[in-house]
Design a protein around this motif. Structure first.
Motif, short mmCIF file in Angstrom:
data_model
loop_
_atom_site.label_atom_id
_atom_site.label_comp_id
_atom_site.label_asym_id
_atom_site.label_seq_id
_atom_site.Cartn_x
_atom_site.Cartn_y
_atom_site.Cartn_z
N GLY A 191 0.79 -1.21 0.00
CA GLY A 191 0.00 0.00 0.00
C GLY A 191 0.83 1.26 0.00
N PHE A 192 2.10 1.17 0.39
CA PHE A 192 2.96 2.36 0.34
C PHE A 192 4.23 2.14 -0.47
N THR A 193 4.60 0.89 -0.76
CA THR A 193 5.81 0.67 -1.54
C THR A 193 5.59 0.87 -3.04
N ALA A 194 4.36 0.61 -3.51
CA ALA A 194 4.00 0.85 -4.91
C ALA A 194 4.97 0.19 -5.89
N LYS A 212 -4.56 -1.97 -1.49
CA LYS A 212 -4.00 -1.89 -0.15
C LYS A 212 -3.77 -0.45 0.30
N ALA A 213 -3.42 0.42 -0.64
CA ALA A 213 -3.31 1.85 -0.30
C ALA A 213 -4.67 2.38 0.16
N GLY A 214 -5.72 1.91 -0.49
CA GLY A 214 -7.06 2.31 -0.08
C GLY A 214 -7.39 1.85 1.32
N VAL A 215 -6.96 0.65 1.69
CA VAL A 215 -7.22 0.14 3.04
C VAL A 215 -6.47 0.97 4.08
N GLN A 217 7.86 -6.11 9.90
CA GLN A 217 9.18 -6.60 9.52
C GLN A 217 10.17 -5.47 9.27
N PRO A 218 11.46 -5.74 9.50
CA PRO A 218 12.50 -4.72 9.26
C PRO A 218 12.50 -4.19 7.83
N ASP A 219 12.28 -5.08 6.83
CA ASP A 219 12.28 -4.60 5.45
C ASP A 219 11.10 -3.67 5.19
N ALA A 220 9.95 -3.98 5.79
CA ALA A 220 8.79 -3.10 5.64
C ALA A 220 9.05 -1.74 6.28
N GLN A 221 9.68 -1.74 7.46
CA GLN A 221 9.97 -0.48 8.14
C GLN A 221 10.97 0.36 7.36
N LEU A 222 11.98 -0.30 6.76
CA LEU A 222 12.95 0.43 5.95
C LEU A 222 12.30 1.06 4.72
N LEU A 223 11.45 0.31 4.04
CA LEU A 223 10.76 0.84 2.87
C LEU A 223 9.82 1.98 3.26
N TRP A 224 9.16 1.85 4.39
CA TRP A 224 8.25 2.88 4.89
C TRP A 224 9.00 4.20 5.09
N ARG A 225 10.14 4.13 5.76
CA ARG A 225 10.91 5.33 6.05
C ARG A 225 11.54 5.92 4.78
N THR A 226 12.06 5.05 3.92
CA THR A 226 12.71 5.53 2.70
C THR A 226 11.71 6.24 1.80
N VAL A 240 10.93 10.82 -4.37
CA VAL A 240 11.25 10.84 -5.80
C VAL A 240 12.37 9.85 -6.13
N PRO A 241 13.51 9.86 -5.42
CA PRO A 241 14.53 8.84 -5.70
C PRO A 241 14.00 7.42 -5.50
N TYR A 242 13.16 7.23 -4.49
CA TYR A 242 12.59 5.90 -4.25
C TYR A 242 11.81 5.43 -5.48
N THR A 243 10.96 6.31 -6.02
CA THR A 243 10.14 5.93 -7.17
C THR A 243 11.00 5.62 -8.39
#
Length: 289
Positions: free
Chosen positions: A148-151, A162-165, A241-250, A256-259
């Motif tokens: 829902g936020f990593t896209a 999931k973004a809608g949820v 999970q740690p990977d989810a938290q890292l992606l959330w913060r990044t 823009v760099p993330y996308t």
């Protein structure tokens, strides 16, 4: 800390497997009565049977959460069985979808994915929350996903659902502030469930997701405990999970760099192994990610 998950009158959708089954079993361990709803009545019955075998009280109900009428019927059956309105609803039922670009995703896949993953949660909230608000207490657990936020590319329908949820949960939490009704939204990455089989997922994407789940995925039992504890503590977000938290913060710090990086990875990834529309949807609504 509140005790919303203790001795609750709980309804869990997608309770036939995965996170849904884990939520139902954990709620029963906390002394709750549990209505186990799933599109497949036989799998819901297995979950209910495990609860009863352990000395708990459970009811298996067939329900297609994409149907507003069936969710209303689920609430009525739950109310009759409990003897009063439910005090906790876990809107967990969902299906996976992926492997195609946004423009190549078949319209039927869009409709089915949004119908179960987003409209199913909408129906659950609209149907169960009013009685909780009137009673001055209760809890809502909405199962979303880090998607829902990593896209991530080639997961448009799933990402949008999931973004809608997530957005619905945030809105509901604001609207229910001060009413005694808590809202928690779960946003995991990979959980070791059966969502990767028999869904709207390209075969190669399914294989990759299942492999990653084996390496980085948490067990559904662990995720269920963490989520229910978060509801008791009044936490809105569960990003376990740690990977989810890292992606959330990044994503939040450098969107823009993330996308751009996500787009690059999407372009260099292997193409889907089947043409758009080649996958066949199933009627399985189960705990996912």
């Amino acid at each position: 800390m509140s005790r919303r998950t203790r001795r609750a009158r709980a309804v869990v959708t997608g309770a036939g497997s995965g996170i849904g089954r884990a939520l139902a079993l954990e709620l029963a361990r906390r002394g709750s009565q549990v209505v186990c709803a799933d599109l497949a009545l036989d799998t819901a019955a297995v979950t209910a049977g495990r609860i009863e075998a352990a000395g708990g009280r459970a009811l298996a109900v067939r329900c297609d959460v994409a149907s507003a009428t069936e969710v209303v019927e689920l609430e009525a059956r739950s109310r009759a069985w409990f003897g009063e309105a439910a005090s906790l609803v876990c809107n967990n039922a969902g299906i996976g979808a992926g492997g195609h670009t946004a423009e190549d995703t078949p319209l039927a896949d869009w409709e089915r994915t949004l119908g179960v993953n987003l409209w199913g949660v909408i129906h659950g909230c609209r149907t169960f929350v009013p009685a909780m608000r009137a009673a001055g207490g209760g809890g809502v657990v909405n199962v979303a996903s880090a998607a829902g936020f990593t896209a991530a590319p080639r997961m448009a329908a799933y990402n949008v659902s999931k973004a809608g949820v997530v957005s619905l949960s945030e809105t509901l939490a604001a609207e229910l502030s001060g009413t005694g009704v808590g809202v928690t939204v779960l946003c995991p990455t990979f959980v070791r469930t059966g969502i990767f089989e028999g869904e709207l997922i390209d075969a190669r994407a399914r294989q990759l997701a299942a492999s990653l789940a084996k390496v980085t995925g948490f067990s559904p039992e662990r995720v269920a405990r963490t989520t229910l504890d978060a509801l008791d503590k009044g936490r809105l977000y569960v990003v376990p999970q740690p990977d989810a938290q890292l992606l959330w913060r990044t994503k939040r710090l450098v969107p823009v760099p993330y996308t751009r990086v996500a787009g690059l990875l999407g372009r260099v990834a292997p193409p889907p192994s089947a043409p758009p529309g080649a996958t066949t949807p199933t009627d399985s609504q189960e705990a996912h990610r």
